[in-house]
Design a protein around this motif. Structure first.
Motif, short mmCIF file in Angstrom:
data_model
loop_
_atom_site.label_atom_id
_atom_site.label_comp_id
_atom_site.label_asym_id
_atom_site.label_seq_id
_atom_site.Cartn_x
_atom_site.Cartn_y
_atom_site.Cartn_z
N GLY A 87 0.78 -1.23 0.00
CA GLY A 87 0.00 0.00 0.00
C GLY A 87 0.81 1.28 0.00
O GLY A 87 0.34 2.31 0.47
N VAL A 88 2.03 1.21 -0.53
CA VAL A 88 2.88 2.40 -0.60
C VAL A 88 2.60 3.15 -1.89
O VAL A 88 2.59 2.55 -2.97
CB VAL A 88 4.38 2.01 -0.54
N SER A 89 2.33 4.44 -1.79
CA SER A 89 2.11 5.21 -3.02
C SER A 89 3.45 5.52 -3.67
O SER A 89 4.45 5.78 -2.99
CB SER A 89 1.34 6.49 -2.72
N PHE A 90 3.46 5.45 -4.99
CA PHE A 90 4.68 5.69 -5.74
C PHE A 90 4.30 6.14 -7.14
O PHE A 90 3.15 6.09 -7.54
CB PHE A 90 5.59 4.46 -5.77
N ASP A 91 5.29 6.56 -7.89
CA ASP A 91 5.12 7.07 -9.24
C ASP A 91 5.15 5.91 -10.24
O ASP A 91 6.22 5.47 -10.67
CB ASP A 91 6.22 8.09 -9.54
N TYR A 92 3.96 5.41 -10.60
CA TYR A 92 3.86 4.29 -11.52
C TYR A 92 4.50 4.61 -12.87
O TYR A 92 5.18 3.78 -13.45
CB TYR A 92 2.38 3.91 -11.77
N ALA A 93 4.26 5.81 -13.36
CA ALA A 93 4.77 6.18 -14.68
C ALA A 93 6.29 6.15 -14.71
O ALA A 93 6.89 5.63 -15.66
CB ALA A 93 4.26 7.57 -15.08
N TRP A 94 6.93 6.68 -13.66
CA TRP A 94 8.39 6.66 -13.60
C TRP A 94 8.91 5.23 -13.57
O TRP A 94 9.83 4.87 -14.29
CB TRP A 94 8.88 7.43 -12.36
N MET A 95 8.27 4.40 -12.75
CA MET A 95 8.74 3.02 -12.62
C MET A 95 8.50 2.24 -13.91
O MET A 95 9.38 1.49 -14.35
CB MET A 95 8.06 2.33 -11.43
N ASP A 96 7.35 2.42 -14.53
CA ASP A 96 7.08 1.73 -15.80
C ASP A 96 8.07 2.16 -16.89
O ASP A 96 8.49 1.36 -17.72
CB ASP A 96 5.65 1.98 -16.26
N ALA A 97 8.45 3.44 -16.88
CA ALA A 97 9.44 3.93 -17.85
C ALA A 97 10.79 3.26 -17.63
O ALA A 97 11.49 2.91 -18.60
CB ALA A 97 9.58 5.45 -17.76
N GLN A 98 11.17 3.03 -16.37
CA GLN A 98 12.44 2.37 -16.08
C GLN A 98 12.40 0.90 -16.51
O GLN A 98 13.36 0.38 -17.07
CB GLN A 98 12.78 2.47 -14.59
N ILE A 99 11.27 0.25 -16.27
CA ILE A 99 11.12 -1.15 -16.70
C ILE A 99 11.28 -1.24 -18.21
O ILE A 99 12.05 -2.07 -18.72
CB ILE A 99 9.78 -1.73 -16.24
N ALA A 100 10.59 -0.37 -18.95
CA ALA A 100 10.69 -0.38 -20.41
C ALA A 100 12.12 -0.09 -20.87
O ALA A 100 12.62 -0.73 -21.81
CB ALA A 100 9.72 0.64 -21.00
N LYS A 101 12.77 0.84 -20.20
CA LYS A 101 14.14 1.22 -20.58
C LYS A 101 15.12 0.05 -20.42
O LYS A 101 15.99 -0.15 -21.26
CB LYS A 101 14.57 2.39 -19.70
N TYR A 102 14.96 -0.73 -19.34
CA TYR A 102 15.94 -1.78 -19.04
C TYR A 102 15.54 -3.17 -19.55
O TYR A 102 16.35 -4.08 -19.53
CB TYR A 102 16.23 -1.82 -17.54
N GLU A 103 14.31 -3.34 -20.04
CA GLU A 103 13.90 -4.65 -20.58
C GLU A 103 14.77 -5.08 -21.75
O GLU A 103 15.01 -6.26 -21.95
CB GLU A 103 12.43 -4.61 -21.01
N VAL A 104 15.26 -4.15 -22.51
CA VAL A 104 16.10 -4.47 -23.67
C VAL A 104 17.35 -5.25 -23.23
O VAL A 104 17.81 -6.13 -23.95
CB VAL A 104 16.47 -3.20 -24.46
N TYR A 105 17.87 -4.96 -22.05
CA TYR A 105 19.06 -5.65 -21.57
C TYR A 105 18.74 -7.10 -21.16
O TYR A 105 19.60 -7.96 -21.28
CB TYR A 105 19.68 -4.90 -20.39
N GLU A 106 17.50 -7.35 -20.73
CA GLU A 106 17.09 -8.73 -20.43
C GLU A 106 17.10 -9.56 -21.70
O GLU A 106 17.52 -10.71 -21.70
CB GLU A 106 15.68 -8.76 -19.83
N MET A 107 16.62 -8.98 -22.78
CA MET A 107 16.56 -9.69 -24.07
C MET A 107 17.94 -10.09 -24.55
O MET A 107 18.11 -11.12 -25.18
CB MET A 107 15.87 -8.82 -25.13
N ASP A 108 18.95 -9.26 -24.24
CA ASP A 108 20.31 -9.56 -24.64
C ASP A 108 20.85 -10.81 -23.95
O ASP A 108 21.78 -11.44 -24.44
CB ASP A 108 21.26 -8.39 -24.34
N GLN A 109 20.27 -11.18 -22.82
CA GLN A 109 20.74 -12.34 -22.06
C GLN A 109 20.10 -13.64 -22.51
O GLN A 109 20.51 -14.71 -22.11
CB GLN A 109 20.46 -12.12 -20.56
N VAL A 110 19.06 -13.56 -23.33
CA VAL A 110 18.34 -14.76 -23.79
C VAL A 110 19.07 -15.42 -24.90
O VAL A 110 19.78 -14.93 -25.66
CB VAL A 110 16.90 -14.39 -24.21
#
Length: 102
Positions: free
Chosen positions: A79-102
């Motif tokens: 129940g902690v309030s946080f900035d969803y948009a900022w966090m979702d932007a970081q997830i999208a930004k770093y997902e590309v590096y996960e793909m490099d490991q596959v």
């Protein structure tokens, strides 16, 4: 700690394993471009981990998106309030590096 209602001396679980956390780590550390102006010390970027998890996961771009996903789920569950948009932007930004490991 305050956002989650913890006090000094409380058992703080790792957001990865549930074991006792001893580190509050920056998901995006300074070495990967984290800085105070860019959100280094915001709740969205601070995650409780064991020392072993911090060593294993820290400073590795290919683990960053997954750490953000786990941290987002942990904050929501508690129940902690946080900035969803900022966090979702970081997830999208770093997902590309996960793909490099596959």
């Amino acid at each position: 700690m305050q956002a989650l209602g913890y006090e000094k001396g409380d058992f703080i679980p790792s957001e990865i394993s549930g074991q006792k956390a001893v580190d509050i780590c920056h998901i995006i550390p300074r070495g990967m471009g984290g800085n105070p102006e860019g959100g280094l010390d915001r709740i969205e970027n601070l995650m409780a981990q064991t020392r072993e998890e911090h060593i294993q996961l820290g400073d590795k771009r290919h683990t960053t998106a997954e750490q953000f996903r786990k941290h987002r789920d942990f904050l929501e569950l508690n129940g902690v309030s946080f900035d969803y948009a900022w966090m979702d932007a970081q997830i999208a930004k770093y997902e590309v590096y996960e793909m490099d490991q596959v």
